[in-house]
Enzyme design. Structure first.
Site, PDB file in Angstrom:
ATOM      1  N   ASP A 143      36.988  42.732  36.023  1.00  0.00           N
ATOM      2  CA  ASP A 143      37.154  42.342  34.625  1.00  0.00           C
ATOM      3  C   ASP A 143      37.355  43.604  33.790  1.00  0.00           C
ATOM      4  OD1 ASP A 143      36.870  41.403  31.984  1.00  0.00           O
ATOM      5  OD2 ASP A 143      35.580  39.770  32.655  1.00  0.00           O
ATOM      6  N   THR A 216      46.637  40.278  45.834  1.00  0.00           N
ATOM      7  CA  THR A 216      45.822  39.164  45.369  1.00  0.00           C
ATOM      8  C   THR A 216      46.512  38.424  44.229  1.00  0.00           C
ATOM      9  OG1 THR A 216      44.662  40.436  43.671  1.00  0.00           O
ATOM     10  CG2 THR A 216      43.784  40.557  45.922  1.00  0.00           C
TER      11      THR A 216
END
Length: 237
Positions: A143, A216
């Site tokens: 994050d 990803t």
């Protein structure tokens, strides 16, 4: 009650991320009910282990290299590494239960058995693993907390990096992938302070992914939106 403690007796730790997102699909609820407990690395949380008794992951995996993934997102990288390296034991920590459910579905399909999942704050795991437990750690697209006043919430602060250093073996590798330039800046500033050295010798060492990398969903989103991934490799001194 001491204001610095949780009702369970744990020291109070602020956690700023999400624990749950949109409603889980029925199949994901099944994965959580049927599979998660069997894939636990051991008594990690304060409720399970209020005395903070150390857990020995060699009891789980045997005498194999142990790897740690911090915040595994949807779990595609973790399953990829488990399948590609069956002679290792992987532990993933992810407090976002939707991500945990996604990983459990991937584990069923891939039929890998050399990984374990802790659905919570990695700091709880750091509390109970012995010093020099892990041979490698991954922090992949964490994050970014883009607002400046929130930068102290990022993983690459001493609050997280010091216990990570303790949990890694001397010489262990620590990989960081991010598409946020300011996260790169803070990583290169803070990680060496915690006892790591950056291993880059030329631009390709941060511009090109690792040989065993799988892109990803977070990286694919970054590429679609025109952001540039950075791949940073450190060694625990």
């Amino acid at each position: 009650m001491n204001n610095d403690t949780h009702p369970s007796g744990a020291p109070w730790r602020n956690f700023y991320g999400r624990f749950k997102g949109k409603t889980l699909r029925p199949s994901q609820e099944v994965y959580l009910d049927e599979d998660l407990a069997a894939l636990s690395p051991g008594p990690v949380s304060w409720e399970e282990n209020p005395d903070r008794t150390a857990i020995d992951l060699t009891d789980v995996f045997g005498a194999v290299p142990l790897w740690l993934e911090i915040g595994f997102g949807g779990g595609e990288h973790m399953v990829h590494q488990a399948a590609a390296s069956p002679g290792t034991g992987l532990v993933g920590c992810e407090p976002f239960i939707n991500g945990v459910a996604m990983l459990l579905g991937k584990v069923r399909k891939a039929e890998v058995d050399n990984l374990r999942i802790y659905p919570g704050d990695v700091r709880n795991l750091f509390d109970v693993v012995p010093e020099s437990t892990f041979d490698k750690a991954f922090l992949l697209y964490p994050d970014p907390w883009p607002k400046k006043r929130h930068h102290r919430r990022r993983f690459v602060t001493q609050e997280y990096l010091v216990p990570l250093h303790r949990a890694l073996k001397p010489g262990a590798e620590f990989r960081v992938a991010t598409d946020i330039p300011d996260y790169v800046r803070q990583t290169l500033l803070e990680v060496p302070k915690a006892g790591f050295e950056w291993l880059a010798q030329g631009p390709s060492d941060w511009r090109e992914p690792w040989d065993d990398w799988i892109s990803t969903r977070y990286e694919q989103k970054a590429l679609r939106e025109g952001r540039v991934p950075h791949y940073l490799t450190f060694r625990r001194l």
